[in-house]
Design a protein around this motif. Structure first.
Motif, PDB file in Angstrom:
ATOM      1  N   ALA A   1      53.302 -18.790   7.819  1.00  0.00           N
ATOM      2  CA  ALA A   1      54.585 -18.584   8.498  1.00  0.00           C
ATOM      3  C   ALA A   1      54.394 -18.856   9.987  1.00  0.00           C
ATOM      4  O   ALA A   1      53.325 -18.574  10.539  1.00  0.00           O
ATOM      5  N   PRO A   2      55.404 -19.414  10.639  1.00  0.00           N
ATOM      6  CA  PRO A   2      55.274 -19.787  12.050  1.00  0.00           C
ATOM      7  C   PRO A   2      54.785 -18.672  12.969  1.00  0.00           C
ATOM      8  O   PRO A   2      54.031 -18.925  13.898  1.00  0.00           O
ATOM      9  N   GLY A   3      55.168 -17.442  12.708  1.00  0.00           N
ATOM     10  CA  GLY A   3      54.730 -16.331  13.550  1.00  0.00           C
ATOM     11  C   GLY A   3      53.317 -15.868  13.278  1.00  0.00           C
ATOM     12  O   GLY A   3      52.801 -14.995  13.965  1.00  0.00           O
ATOM     13  N   HIS A   4      52.682 -16.461  12.272  1.00  0.00           N
ATOM     14  CA  HIS A   4      51.349 -16.023  11.883  1.00  0.00           C
ATOM     15  C   HIS A   4      50.267 -17.053  12.172  1.00  0.00           C
ATOM     16  O   HIS A   4      49.209 -17.025  11.549  1.00  0.00           O
ATOM     17  N   VAL A   5      50.523 -17.942  13.094  1.00  0.00           N
ATOM     18  CA  VAL A   5      49.514 -18.922  13.503  1.00  0.00           C
ATOM     19  C   VAL A   5      49.036 -18.525  14.894  1.00  0.00           C
ATOM     20  O   VAL A   5      49.789 -18.586  15.860  1.00  0.00           O
ATOM     21  N   SER A   6      47.785 -18.077  14.961  1.00  0.00           N
ATOM     22  CA  SER A   6      47.237 -17.616  16.238  1.00  0.00           C
ATOM     23  C   SER A   6      46.382 -18.707  16.878  1.00  0.00           C
ATOM     24  O   SER A   6      45.919 -19.636  16.212  1.00  0.00           O
ATOM     25  N   LEU A   7      46.161 -18.549  18.168  1.00  0.00           N
ATOM     26  CA  LEU A   7      45.285 -19.496  18.862  1.00  0.00           C
ATOM     27  C   LEU A   7      43.854 -19.379  18.357  1.00  0.00           C
ATOM     28  O   LEU A   7      43.134 -20.384  18.335  1.00  0.00           O
ATOM     29  N   ASP A   8      43.442 -18.195  17.937  1.00  0.00           N
ATOM     30  CA  ASP A   8      42.109 -18.038  17.344  1.00  0.00           C
ATOM     31  C   ASP A   8      41.984 -18.894  16.086  1.00  0.00           C
ATOM     32  O   ASP A   8      40.969 -19.561  15.877  1.00  0.00           O
ATOM     33  N   GLN A   9      43.014 -18.862  15.232  1.00  0.00           N
ATOM     34  CA  GLN A   9      42.997 -19.662  14.011  1.00  0.00           C
ATOM     35  C   GLN A   9      42.962 -21.158  14.333  1.00  0.00           C
ATOM     36  O   GLN A   9      42.247 -21.923  13.692  1.00  0.00           O
ATOM     37  N   VAL A  10      43.759 -21.559  15.299  1.00  0.00           N
ATOM     38  CA  VAL A  10      43.808 -22.975  15.675  1.00  0.00           C
ATOM     39  C   VAL A  10      42.451 -23.429  16.188  1.00  0.00           C
ATOM     40  O   VAL A  10      41.934 -24.478  15.789  1.00  0.00           O
ATOM     41  N   ALA A  11      41.851 -22.626  17.069  1.00  0.00           N
ATOM     42  CA  ALA A  11      40.538 -22.982  17.618  1.00  0.00           C
ATOM     43  C   ALA A  11      39.494 -23.094  16.508  1.00  0.00           C
ATOM     44  O   ALA A  11      38.726 -24.057  16.455  1.00  0.00           O
ATOM     45  N   ALA A  12      39.479 -22.111  15.610  1.00  0.00           N
ATOM     46  CA  ALA A  12      38.498 -22.129  14.518  1.00  0.00           C
ATOM     47  C   ALA A  12      38.701 -23.339  13.618  1.00  0.00           C
ATOM     48  O   ALA A  12      37.739 -24.012  13.236  1.00  0.00           O
ATOM     49  N   ALA A  13      39.946 -23.631  13.273  1.00  0.00           N
ATOM     50  CA  ALA A  13      40.228 -24.776  12.401  1.00  0.00           C
ATOM     51  C   ALA A  13      39.871 -26.101  13.067  1.00  0.00           C
ATOM     52  O   ALA A  13      39.499 -27.056  12.388  1.00  0.00           O
ATOM     53  N   ALA A  14      39.981 -26.157  14.389  1.00  0.00           N
ATOM     54  CA  ALA A  14      39.655 -27.393  15.116  1.00  0.00           C
ATOM     55  C   ALA A  14      38.169 -27.489  15.438  1.00  0.00           C
ATOM     56  O   ALA A  14      37.697 -28.542  15.877  1.00  0.00           O
TER      57      ALA A  14
END
Length: 190
Positions: free
Chosen positions: A26-39
């Motif tokens: 869900a759009p409200g459940h995407v954190s910068l921590d998750q983005v950094a880890a995935a990248a």
């Protein structure tokens, strides 16, 4: 100034990661921590590059809207220059409907991230200026500023999702075309 190759790779990796996470959460459940880890980068890289969730989602939306912007500026008519303003208006709302439909989760995440000041977003401002100019030509007696904002309100993320759920992209396109014609003060465009 040219972007370093590693910075460009990180930027693309972060945008791809954010996009993939938006498809899964869900759009409200995407954190910068998750983005950094995935990248595969540190959280500090995200902050240095984008400053915040707002900056990240603004840039992702700007990237998605770049093709539309190029078509508005120099593409063939009716979306690009050379067509009458009514035809350009309808072409623009059609393309924006497709962009919104293809990016519902991004639009919703962008709206949440920019909630404090949605009108300051550069992509929104560009779309607003374009609509303001077209509406101003079609309705010199009207409040083109307000009408452009009102028309862009038809692309609210939750509204787009509801419209598509209850009628597909065709329903969304017809609805925004109808609104655009009413804003333009005509019942059809030749």
């Amino acid at each position: 100034m040219t972007e370093r190759a590693d910075a460009a790779r990180n930027r693309q990796a972060l945008l791809r990661a954010a996009d993939a996470l938006l498809n899964d959460h869900a759009p409200g459940h995407v954190s910068l921590d998750q983005v950094a880890a995935a990248a595969g980068v540190g959280k500090g890289t995200v902050f240095r590059r984008f400053g915040s969730r707002t900056g990240l989602f603004r840039e992702l939306l700007a990237e998605r809207a770049a093709r539309l912007g190029a078509a508005m500026d120099s593409g063939p008519p009716p979306l690009g220059p050379g067509a009458p303003p009514g035809q350009r208006l309808l072409a623009f709302v059609d393309e924006l409907a497709l962009l919104a439909a293809e990016n519902i989760r991004l639009i919703a995440a962008h709206e949440r991230a920019c909630a404090a000041d949605p009108y300051s977003d550069p992509t929104y401002q560009r779309w607003h200026r374009h609509l303001h100019a077209l509406i101003g030509e079609l309705r010199p007696d009207g409040d083109a500023d307000f009408l452009a904002h009102a028309l862009l309100g038809g692309y609210d993320g939750e509204l787009v999702r509801r419209m598509i759920t209850a009628g597909g992209v065709a329903r969304l396109r017809l609805a925004v075309r109808d609104l655009a014609l009413r804003v333009a003060g005509v019942d059809h465009v030749a």
